[in-house]
Scaffold this motif. Structure first.
Motif, mmCIF file in Angstrom:
data_model
loop_
_atom_site.group_PDB
_atom_site.id
_atom_site.type_symbol
_atom_site.label_atom_id
_atom_site.label_comp_id
_atom_site.label_asym_id
_atom_site.label_seq_id
_atom_site.Cartn_x
_atom_site.Cartn_y
_atom_site.Cartn_z
ATOM 1 N N LYS B 75 -7.631 -0.399 8.582
ATOM 2 C CA LYS B 75 -7.180 0.571 9.581
ATOM 3 C C LYS B 75 -5.694 0.917 9.383
ATOM 4 O O LYS B 75 -5.300 2.074 9.447
ATOM 5 C CB LYS B 75 -7.387 -0.060 10.954
ATOM 6 N N LEU B 76 -4.894 -0.113 9.116
ATOM 7 C CA LEU B 76 -3.457 0.113 9.020
ATOM 8 C C LEU B 76 -3.082 0.850 7.738
ATOM 9 O O LEU B 76 -2.048 1.502 7.666
ATOM 10 C CB LEU B 76 -2.703 -1.226 9.099
ATOM 11 N N GLN B 77 -3.935 0.735 6.721
ATOM 12 C CA GLN B 77 -3.605 1.404 5.451
ATOM 13 C C GLN B 77 -4.314 2.741 5.288
ATOM 14 O O GLN B 77 -4.115 3.428 4.277
ATOM 15 C CB GLN B 77 -3.957 0.488 4.265
ATOM 16 N N HIS B 79 -3.914 5.662 6.374
ATOM 17 C CA HIS B 79 -3.117 6.852 6.115
ATOM 18 C C HIS B 79 -1.864 6.547 5.293
ATOM 19 O O HIS B 79 -0.918 7.319 5.281
ATOM 20 C CB HIS B 79 -2.754 7.522 7.436
ATOM 21 N N ALA B 80 -1.893 5.402 4.619
ATOM 22 C CA ALA B 80 -0.728 5.034 3.802
ATOM 23 C C ALA B 80 -0.642 5.961 2.601
ATOM 24 O O ALA B 80 -1.656 6.399 2.064
ATOM 25 C CB ALA B 80 -0.860 3.588 3.353
ATOM 26 N N PRO B 81 0.582 6.260 2.161
ATOM 27 C CA PRO B 81 0.754 7.209 1.045
ATOM 28 C C PRO B 81 0.072 6.767 -0.247
ATOM 29 O O PRO B 81 -0.517 7.596 -0.933
ATOM 30 C CB PRO B 81 2.277 7.269 0.858
ATOM 31 N N ALA B 82 0.150 5.479 -0.603
ATOM 32 C CA ALA B 82 -0.486 5.022 -1.843
ATOM 33 C C ALA B 82 -0.788 3.544 -1.741
ATOM 34 O O ALA B 82 0.105 2.751 -1.466
ATOM 35 C CB ALA B 82 0.435 5.278 -3.040
ATOM 36 N N GLU B 84 -3.431 0.242 -3.489
ATOM 37 C CA GLU B 84 -4.444 -0.197 -4.442
ATOM 38 C C GLU B 84 -4.661 -1.690 -4.264
ATOM 39 O O GLU B 84 -3.695 -2.451 -4.131
ATOM 40 C CB GLU B 84 -3.994 0.106 -5.881
ATOM 41 N N LEU B 87 -2.663 -3.395 -1.722
ATOM 42 C CA LEU B 87 -1.205 -3.394 -1.835
ATOM 43 C C LEU B 87 -0.656 -1.997 -1.592
ATOM 44 O O LEU B 87 -1.313 -1.005 -1.916
ATOM 45 C CB LEU B 87 -0.787 -3.860 -3.238
ATOM 46 N N PHE B 88 0.529 -1.922 -1.033
ATOM 47 C CA PHE B 88 1.224 -0.642 -0.940
ATOM 48 C C PHE B 88 1.899 -0.394 -2.282
ATOM 49 O O PHE B 88 2.566 -1.285 -2.806
ATOM 50 C CB PHE B 88 2.296 -0.666 0.158
ATOM 51 N N LEU B 89 1.737 0.804 -2.816
ATOM 52 C CA LEU B 89 2.333 1.076 -4.128
ATOM 53 C C LEU B 89 3.652 1.826 -3.999
ATOM 54 O O LEU B 89 3.778 2.752 -3.194
ATOM 55 C CB LEU B 89 1.370 1.901 -4.987
#
Lengths: 482, 95, 485
Positions: B75-77, B79-82, B84, B87-89
Motif C-alpha cells: 500500500k505504501l509503495q 504510488h512510489a516513483p520507482a 523493485e 526497495l525504493f530506487l
C-alpha cells in the motif's frame, strides 16, 4: 621522533526495544525490505513522531550503568541533510540537552593497571535506513526497515592512546550494554557500530593533532587494525613532510584497506534546531528510582565480588566478569563444583580454547556449566586426574555422554587408587627399567628428585593415565629408596 | 545582513533547490527584501530571554513499546516513483 | 437547502425533511455548476460522498447518529484522506494518494459527516491570498476580481458560495481567520494542541492548528465538537477534556471585559476596516461588555519573528519531498543530486521555494542565533504580552487584516507586502492562543470580519461571544448575489 596517538570514539548502540523510537513498527532484524517501515518511518506527509518509553528507559539505564548524570530535562533536535536512507531529510537526535551527561568507563590495561575513559555524553537518536548498492538497472535500492531504530550515540573524550586501549574500551562497553540488556550486542548485524577519531602528535606535545574519523567499524578486530593502520598512515604522512587533513574515512575489513569518503567531504551545515514535533522529555525521580531498582550487577561490581567472595585473582576476575554470559556460565560452574578457582581455570582454559577453535558462542557450548561443574567435582574427589579430566571434557564436547560420570563409567577412566594394583604395576615398570633404577640409586640425593619423573611417567603410561599420580609418586619413592 | 548571490546559491544547494540562472538576481532581491523586514528583530535586546520552541508548557508523552504497525509495504509503495523487489530506487548512491 | 446553516441542516435531517443523499446531491450539483468560477475545490469526491451519504441515512434510520451524521463538508486539501488525492495545493503532491487518514477527517468520517471534496489552498498553506496554488487561484464569491484570502481560501470561498455548509481549514499565521474575514464567514483557530495534527501536512509544526470554517459560530461549535480532542498519535496534542462547545453559546455577555490592543488600531489599518471593527465593538457594549485599551508592545515584532520561525520549520518539514518515496519525481535524473534538485524545483512553486530558502538561511551556521534564536526569544515576549493583556480583560478584539480583500495580482510582486497581511493574526500563532473571525460588515462590498482572541483553551467562550453577536447582527446571513444554481 617518538609519536603518540590520541583516540576518541563515537559509538552507535542500537537499543533492544521491540519497536522504533518514534513509531510502532517492529525493529526485528532480517525482515524483507521495507516491510517494517511504516508511514512514520517513511516520512510520509502529515505523519508525526511519538517517543518510545522503553528507549528512554534504556538510555537512562546506560547512564546509570556508567555512573553518569541523567539530564532530567532533555530534548530532541533535527539534524538536516539529504540522503536517500534518511527519509525525512533530517535525523531526529539530541544536541543541546542529551539524556545522558558525563560519565566514565574503566578499562584494564595489559600491565594490569586500570584506566578511566571519560564519556562526554550519550544521546538518543534514530537510525537511518540502508542503501543497497547491488545494481538495480544502474540504480541503488533503499531499504528503510532500519530507519527509526532507536540508538544511543555514546561520545568519549579522547582518552585512549593506542588501538589496544580502544579495543579494551569497546569490549568493556559491549559488556556494559549487554549486561544491562539494552542492546543485543550483535556486532555483525550492526547493533554496535564504532567511529574512531584518531590523531597523532609528538610525544610530550600537549596540543592535539588534526584528527580523522573512520566510520562504522563493526568488529573489534577491524577496529584494532583500522586504528593501527591510521596511526601509521598519519605518522608516515607527517614524517614525509605532509599534513593530515580532517576527513571521514572508510575502512574495509575484508581488504584491510581504508580510503577517504569523498561524498562526506563537502562541508555540511546540519542546521540543528529543536524538533517542533516533539516536546521536552522530563524524567521524574520516580522513574529514576524504579530503573535504579532494576539495574543488574554491572561488570565492575561483578569483578569486585569475584575477587572478594570467590577468591579469584584480578586478571581472572576481569576476564570472567567481562561478558555476562561467560560470567553466568562461570558462576554456575563454580556453584556446581564448589570450587571457584578450578571453575575459573576450566572456563578460561579448556572451555575457552574449544569455543574459540570451533567458533562457538559460550551460550551454545555443548558442555554446559552443570556438566563442567560435575566434571570438576570428579577431579576434586580423586575419581579422575586432571589429565584424564581433559579426556572426559573432550568426550563431553563431542556428545559422548550426558555428564562426566557417564563418560568416566563408559570409558573406564576411573582413577586406580588400589595400593596393591599400583604396587604391582610399579614393580613391573622397575623390572623393565633396571638400568635406570641402578642409575637412580647411584645418583646423589639432590639429583634424584628430577630422576624420579621418568619412573612416574612410565607408570602413568602403563596405567593409561588412570593411576593416582600422588600414590604412584609415594610408592615409587619408597621402592626406589628401599 | 544582506544576502548576496553567492550565499543564495549556497543556501539553495543546502536546500537541494536549483535556481535557474535567469532567476538568481530576482531571488536574491526578494530574499534581501524579506531579510530586511526580518532584521527589525534586531531593534530589541533579548539578552537573557529563554527561547520558546513551543507555545504551550507541555512535556513529551511517551508511547508504550508495543508493535502497532504491520507490514503495509504494498500500500505504501503503490504510488512510489520507482521500486523493485520492495526497495525504493534512486540513482546510484556513491559513498 | 444550501441557504440553511449547518445547524439547520442537522435539524432538517433529524426531522426527516431531507435525506443526506438529497443534501449531498444538491451540493454536488451546485459545485458542478458554480465552482468553475470560484475554483474553491481541487478534488470533488462525488461517488464516495454519495456512498457515505447512503450509509449516513442508514445510520440515522437505525438511530445511530449525532448532529453531524449526514452533513456534507469540505476538507482543506492538506488533510490526508485515504485513497483520495491529497495535493496540498502543490504539483509535488499532484499524484499523491494518501495511504492513511488524518485524525481530523477520520473524526468527521466516524461521526458520519460526508466529504464533498478537497478544497483549494495556497501551496503548503503558504500564502495570504490563495494565489499560490498549483491548481490556480481561488476567486472571492463576493467579488470575483478579489482574492478570497489564504491559505484556507478554498474552504472560505466554498462556504461563502454555499458549496458546503462547513469546511475544515488550518491556521499557521492567520490562514483560517483572514480568509474567513475576507469571505464573510465564521472561522476559529483553536488553541495550539486542541486539535490533532496527525495526517495534516505540516507547514510550521509549532504554529499549525486546524479549525472549522462555517457561516455561524453555532456551526463552528458543532464542528469543533468533532475536531477537538486528544490524539495519542500527536505528541503536541494536549490531553484535556473537550467541553460541548454548543452548550454555552447563549450565555449572556454581561460584564464581559474586552481589551482593544492599541497596536492593532495603529498606522497601516484601513479606515474602512477600522470603522467596521469599531462598530462591532459598539454592539458588544450594547450586549453588556466593557471596553478597555490594552497594549501588546511586541506585536510589531511578531511579523519578523514569524517569518523566521515558520520558514525555518517549513524548510525542514519539506525536506521529505525529495522524489524518492512518494510524490513528484523529475524525468531521467542524472544522479542523486539532480534527482533532488530538479524534483524539488519543478515540484514546488515559487513562494514555497522562497520560504524554504529563507528558513534554510535562518538556520544555517553563523545565522542561527541572530535569526532563529532571536525569533524564539521574541516569541516568548509576544506570549508574555498576551498573558498580561488577558489577565486584565477576558478577550481581545481587533481586525484580522489591515485591508478588505484586495484584487487578484495586487500583491504578488512584493512578498513583504503580502506578508503584511498577516500582521494582526500571526502573533496568536506564536503565542498558541485561540482566535476567531466573525463577519462584521463590508467595505466597498467586500466583507470584513472582527477578530476575537481568547486565553488558552477558551474556545467555548469565543464561540459564545461570536454567537451572541450573530444573534443581534445579520452580517453572517448575507450572501453574495448570483449563487443560484
Amino acid at each position: 621522533m617518538a609519536w603518540e596517538a590520541v583516540i576518541g570514539l563515537e559509538i552507535h548502540v542500537q537499543l533492544a526495544t521491540k519497536t522504533k523510537i518514534f513509531s510502532g513498527a517492529s525493529t526485528a532484524f532480517g525482515a524483507a525490505p521495507n516491510t517494517q517501515a511504516c508511514a512514520v518511518d517513511l516520512g510520509l506527509p502529515g505523519v508525526l513522531p511519538v517517543l518510545n518509553a522503553e528507549a528512554v528507559n534504556m538510555a537512562i539505564k546506560f547512564g546509570l550503568g556508567i555512573d553518569a548524570e541523567i539530564n532530567k530535562i532533555n530534548a530532541f533536535e533535527r539534524k538536516n541533510y539529504f540522503y536517500p536512507d534518511l527519509p525525512k531529510g533530517y535525523q531526529t537526535t539530541q544536541l543541546e540537552r542529551p539524556i545522558v551527561g558525563a560519565g566514565h568507563v574503566d578499562i584494564m590495561l595489559d600491565d594490569g593497571s586500570s584506566k578511566s575513559v571519560r564519556i562526554h555524553h550519550a544521546h538518543l537518536e534514530e537510525d537511518a535506513g540502508k542503501s543497497l548498492h547491488e545494481d538495480f538497472q544502474g540504480m541503488s535500492g533503499i531499504d528503510l526497515n532500519r530507519a527509526g531504530t532507536p540508538l544511543i550515540e555514546i561520545v568519549t573524550e579522547p582518552d585512549m592512546s593506542n588501538a589496544k586501549e580502544a579495543v579494551a574500551f569497546a569490549k568493556k562497553l559491549h559488556s556494559i550494554v549487554t549486561t544491562l540488556g539494552i542492546c543485543d550486542g550483535e556486532m555483525s548485524q550492526g547493533s554496535m557500530r564504532f567511529d574512531v577519531n584518531v590523531s597523532v602528535r609528538p610525544k610530550g606535545e600537549s596540543k592535539l593533532g588534526t584528527r580523522t574519523e573512520t566510520k562504522n567499524l563493526n568488529s573489534f578486530r577491524f577496529m584494532e587494525r583500522a586504528i593501527n593502520k591510521e596511526i601509521e598512515r598519519q605518522i608516515d604522512l607527517i614524517e614525509d613532510g605532509g599534513t593530515v587533513i580532517q576527513e571521514t574515512r572508510l575502512y574495509n575489513g575484508d581488504t584491510d584497506e581504508a580510503r577517504s569518503m569523498r561524498s562526506k567531504e563537502e562541508a555540511n551545515d546540519y542546521r540543528y534546531f529543536p524538533c517542533p514535533d516533539l516536546l521536552p522529555v522530563v524524567i521524574e525521580d520516580s522513574l529514576l528510582d524504579k530503573l535504579r531498582g532494576e539495574m543488574p550487577e554491572m561488570p565492575d561490581a561483578k569483578k569486585a565480588r569475584f575477587i572478594r567472595d570467590l577468591g579469584l585473582g584480578e586478571y581472572d576476575a576481569e576476564i570472567l566478569s567481562g561478558d555476562q554470559t561467560t560470567a553466568a556460565y562461570f558462576e554456575a560452574t563454580a556453584k556446581t563444583s564448589g570450587d571457584a578457582k578450578l571453575a575459573a581455570n576450566w572456563v578460561m582454559g579448556e572451555l575457552s580454547k574449544s569455543l574459540n577453535q570451533n567458533e562457538i558462542a559460550i551460550s551454545n557450548s555443548p558442555v554446559t556449566a552443570e556438566m563442567l561443574g560435575g566434571l570438576i567435582l570428579r577431579i576434586k574427589d580423586n575419581t579422575i586426574s586432571g589429565k584424564i579430566a581433559k579426556q572426559v571434557f573432550e568426550a563431553l564436547w563431542n556428545g559422548e555422554g550426558k555428564d562426566a560420570d557417564e563418560v568416566i563409567e563408559k570409558k573406564g577412566l576411573k582413577q586406580v587408587t588400589d595400593t596393591g594394583a599400583i604396587e604391582t604395576m610399579i614393580d613391573e615398570v622397575l623390572a623393565a627399567n633396571a638400568q635406570q633404577v641402578d642409575n637412580y640409586r647411584a645418583a646423589p640425593v639432590e639429583k634424584r628428585g628430577k630422576m624420579i619423573g621418568f619412573f612416574v611417567g612410565q607408570c602413568m603410561k602403563a596405567s593409561k593415565g588412570k593411576a593416582n599420580p600422588g600414590m604412584v609418586n609415594q610408592i615409587l619413592k619408597k621402592k626406589l629408596e628401599g | 545582513m544582506a544576502i548576496d548571490r553567492k550565499e543564495v546559491e549556497a543556501v539553495a544547494h543546502l536546500a537541494r533547490l536549483s535556481i535557474d540562472e535567469t532567476q538568481i538576481e530576482r531571488t536574491t532581491e526578494s530574499l534581501q527584501g524579506i531579510l530586511g523586514m526580518i532584521d527589525q528583530m534586531q531593534a530589541i535586546d533579548t539578552k537573557g530571554i529563554e527561547p520558546m520552541a513551543h507555545p504551550l508548557d507541555a512535556v513529551q508523552r511517551l508511547r508504550a513499546d508495543e508493535v502497532t504497525e504491520t507490514d503495509q509495504r504494498e500500500k505504501l509503495q503503490q504510488h512510489a516513483p520507482a521500486t523493485e523487489e520492495g526497495l525504493f530506487l534512486v540513482p546510484k548512491v556513491i559513498e | 437547502m444550501h441557504e440553511k446553516t449547518l445547524a439547520e441542516q442537522s435539524k432538517a435531517l433529524a426531522a426527516g425533511e431531507i435525506s443526506s443523499v438529497e443534501l449531498t446531491q444538491h451540493y454536488l450539483g451546485r459545485i458542478e455548476t458554480l465552482d468553475p468560477q470560484f475554483n474553491s475545490y481541487i478534488t470533488v469526491t462525488g461517488d464516495q460522498a454519495l456512498e457515505a451519504a447512503r450509509q449516513a441515512d442508514a445510520r440515522r434510520a437505525a438511530g445511530d447518529f449525532n448532529a453531524l451524521t449526514g452533513i456534507p463538508l469540505a476538507h482543506k486539501d492538506l488533510f490526508c484522506t485515504e485513497g483520495v488525492r491529497t495535493s496540498c495545493g502543490s504539483k509535488i503532491l499532484d499524484n499523491f494518494i494518501a495511504p492513511y487518514e488524518s485524525t481530523v477527517t477520520a473524526n468527521f468520517r466516524d461521526a458520519g459527516a460526508i466529504m464533498l471534496g478537497k478544497t483549494n489552498m495556497d501551496e503548503f498553506a503558504m500564502g495570504s491570498s490563495n494565489e499560490n496554488s498549483f491548481y490556480g487561484a481561488v476567486k472571492n464569491p463576493w467579488d470575483i476580481k478579489a482574492i478570497p484570502g489564504g491559505s484556507s481560501g478554498g474552504s472560505a470561498a466554498c462556504i461563502a458560495a454555499q458549496l458546503a455548509a462547513g469546511a475544515t481549514g488550518t491556521d499557521t499565521g492567520g490562514s483560517i481567520r483572514q480568509p474567513a474575514s475576507m469571505c464573510g464567514i465564521t472561522g476559529i483557530k483553536p488553541t495550539y494542541g486542541r486539535v490533532s495534527r496527525w495526517g495534516m501536512i505540516a507547514y510550521a509544526s509549532s504554529l499549525d492548528q486546524a479549525g472549522p470554517m462555517t457561516r455561524t459560530a453555532e456551526d463552528a461549535a458543532m464542528m469543533l465538537n468533532v475536531m477537538a480532542g486528544f490524539d495519542p498519535k500527536d505528541s503536541t496534542c494536549i490531553n484535556k477534556e473537550v467541553p460541548d462547545y454548543t452548550a454555552d453559546l447563549d450565555k449572556p455577555l454581561d460584564g464581559l471585559k474586552i481589551g482593544l490592543p492599541k497596536e492593532f488600531f495603529a498606522e497601516g489599518l484601513d479606515s474602512g476596516v477600522e470603522q467596521v471593527v469599531r462598530d462591532a465593538i459598539r454592539e458588544y457594549e450594547k450586549l453588556g461588555a466593557t471596553i478597555k485599551e490594552v497594549s501588546l508592545p511586541n506585536a510589531a515584532l511578531s511579523l519578523p519573528a514569524y517569518y523566521v520561525i515558520a520558514p525555518a520549520e517549513a524548510s525542514t518539514n519539506l525536506s521529505r519531498f525529495d522524489g524518492v518515496r512518494f510524490g513528484y519525481r523529475c524525468e531521467n535524473p542524472k544522479n542523486l543530486e539532480d534527482l533532488y534538485k530538479r524534483s524539488r524545483s519543478e515540484g514546488f512553486g515559487e513562494e514555497v521555494q522562497r520560504r524554504i530558502l529563507v528558513g534554510t538561511y535562518a538556520l544555517s551556521s553563523g545565522y542561527y542565533d541572530a535569526y532563529y534564536r532571536k525569533a524564539q526569544q521574541i516569541r516568548r515576549l509576544v506570549r508574555e504580552d498576551f498573558t498580561k493583556a488577558l489577565s486584565e480583560v477576558d478577550v481581545l478584539m481587533g481586525p484580522n487584516a489591515p485591508t478588505p480583500a484586495f484584487d487578484l495580482g495586487a500583491n504578488t510582486k512584493d512578498p513583504v507586502s503580502m506578508y503584511l497581511q498577516d500582521i494582526y493574526t500571526i502573533s496568536l500563532n506564536l503565542a498558541g492562543l485561540p482566535g476567531m473571525s466573525v463577519p462584521a460588515g463590508f467595505v466597498n462590498g467586500r466583507p470584513v470580519g472582527l477578530q476575537i482572541i481568547g486565553r488558552d483553551f477558551d474556545e467555548a467562550r469565543l464561540l459564545n461571544i461570536g454567537h451572541k453577536f450573530q444573534q443581534v447582527t445579520d452580517w453572517h446571513l448575507q450572501s453574495p448575489t448570483g449563487l443560484t444554481a
